[in-house]
Design an enzyme around this catalytic site. Structure first.
Site, mmCIF file in Angstrom:
data_model
loop_
_atom_site.group_PDB
_atom_site.id
_atom_site.type_symbol
_atom_site.label_atom_id
_atom_site.label_comp_id
_atom_site.label_asym_id
_atom_site.label_seq_id
_atom_site.Cartn_x
_atom_site.Cartn_y
_atom_site.Cartn_z
ATOM 1 N N GLY A 1 59.335 25.738 -6.182
ATOM 2 C CA GLY A 1 60.555 25.872 -5.404
ATOM 3 C C GLY A 1 61.812 26.114 -6.204
ATOM 4 C CG ASN B 1 59.659 29.801 -5.175
ATOM 5 O OD1 ASN B 1 60.203 29.116 -4.307
ATOM 6 N ND2 ASN B 1 60.318 30.263 -6.226
ATOM 7 C CG LEU B 2 59.416 29.082 1.067
ATOM 8 C CD1 LEU B 2 60.748 28.810 1.764
ATOM 9 C CD2 LEU B 2 58.308 29.307 2.097
ATOM 10 C CG HIS C 1 70.306 20.222 -13.240
ATOM 11 N ND1 HIS C 1 69.823 21.278 -12.497
ATOM 12 C CD2 HIS C 1 70.334 20.658 -14.525
ATOM 13 C CE1 HIS C 1 69.574 22.306 -13.305
ATOM 14 N NE2 HIS C 1 69.881 21.955 -14.537
ATOM 15 C CD GLN D 1 65.885 23.888 -11.893
ATOM 16 O OE1 GLN D 1 66.829 24.601 -12.238
ATOM 17 N NE2 GLN D 1 64.811 24.388 -11.290
ATOM 18 C CG ASN D 2 65.517 19.317 -6.383
ATOM 19 O OD1 ASN D 2 66.083 20.400 -6.535
ATOM 20 N ND2 ASN D 2 64.315 19.208 -5.863
ATOM 21 C CB ALA E 1 56.907 22.979 -1.663
ATOM 22 C CB SER F 1 66.599 30.251 -7.954
ATOM 23 O OG SER F 1 67.235 29.756 -9.130
#
Length: 232
Positions: free
Chosen positions: A175, A201-202, A109, A91-92, A219, A177
Site C-alpha cells: 500500500g 497494492n491497489l 515517520h 510510513q503510517n 490489502a 505510493s
C-alpha cells in the site's frame, strides 16, 4: 518460500485506507483538505503552529473511530509466528499495527499518539489535544510538538532499517505510493542483496518496475494470502 528466513515489510497509507483513514496525498494533491506544505514541514510549524497542531489533533482524535483491518491482523499474526527475523517498517503515523498486536515494528515517520520536545528531544505518549507552546515535562521548555517526521527531516531508525534490509531474504511493500524517499528506495537495497521483492497494492506504484512480483488488489485480501503462504 521455504528458503526465506529474514523478512522486511514496508507499509504505507494503502493498508490503513481500508480502516477509514485518508491516504497521505489524495488525487487532488491535498491531505484531508490541506496542502502538505501547510501542515507537514518545519516551515509550516514555524509559520502557523496553531494550524499544524490542530491538524494533528484532529488526526489523533480520528484514531478512536477506526480499528485494524484484516491486513494489520495478518501482519501481527506473522510477527507472532515467524521464527526468523522480521521487521515491519511503516510510513503510517496511526497505531493500527500496534492495536492488531504487531511488536517488531518501526514508525519511520513518527506517531500521532506521541509528542516530543523540540528543545530536549524527549518523546512521550500523547492521546489528547496538543496546544502550541505546551511545556515539556522534562526540561520545562514550551516546545512540545507532534512527533511527526516532517518533509526535510530525517526518518527514524534508518540505521536499523538499512541493516535489516541488508539481511533480508524477502522484502514486501504494502500500500505504498513508491514516490516518497527514502522508503521508495528500500526495494533497490533489497534487490541489491538478492532478496525476493513483492509489491502488494491497489494499483502499480511509481516503483513497481523494481519489484520481481506485483500483486494488485486490496490489502485486506492480499496480505492475509501472503501471510498464509509464508506460514504454510
Amino acid at each position: 518460500m521455504n528458503d526465506i528466513r529474514n523478512i522486511v515489510i514496508l507499509t504505507g497509507a494503502g493498508i490503513s485506507a481500508e480502516s477509514g483513514l485518508a491516504t497521505f496525498r489524495g488525487p487532488d494533491g491535498l491531505w484531508e483538505g490541506h496542502r502538505v506544505e501547510d501542515v507537514c514541514t518545519p516551515e509550516a510549524l514555524a509559520r502557523n503552529p496553531a494550524l499544524v497542531h490542530r491538524f494533528y489533533d484532529e488526526r489523533r482524535a480520528k484514531l478512536a473511530e477506526v480499528k485494524p483491518n484484516a491486513a494489520h491482523e495478518a501482519l501481527a499474526a506473522l510477527d507472532a509466528a515467524w521464527p526468523g527475523e522480521l521487521l515491519i517498517v511503516t510510513q503510517n503515523v496511526d497505531d493500527l499495527h500496534e492495536r492488531a498486536g504487531a511488536k517488531r515494528l518501526i514508525h519511520m515517520h513518527g506517531e500521532l499518539r506521541s509528542a516530543f520536545c523540540a528543545a530536549c528531544g524527549r518523546a512521550v505518549p500523547w492521546v489528547e489535544a496538543l496546544p502550541p507552546a505546551s511545556p515539556c515535562g522534562g526540561c520545562g521548555q514550551p516546545r512540545m510538538r507532534p512527533d511527526i517526521v516532517f518533509f526535510g527531516e530525517m526518518p527514524y531508525e534508518m540505521d536499523r532499517i538499512e541493516e535489516a534490509l541488508r539481511r533480508a531474504d524477502l522484502f514486501v511493500s504494502v500500500g505504498t505510493s513508491g514516490a516518497v524517499y527514502p522508503a521508495a528506495g528500500f526495494v533497490q537495497t533489497a534487490r541489491h542483496v538478492g532478496a525476493r521483492t513483492i509489491e502488494l497494492n491497489l494499483d502499480p506504484s511509481a516503483g513497481s518496475f523494481y519489484f520481481e512480483e506485483s500483486r494488485m488488489g486490496p490489502a485486506s485480501r492480499l496480505v492475509p494470502e501472503l501471510v498464509h503462504d509464508l506460514l504454510a
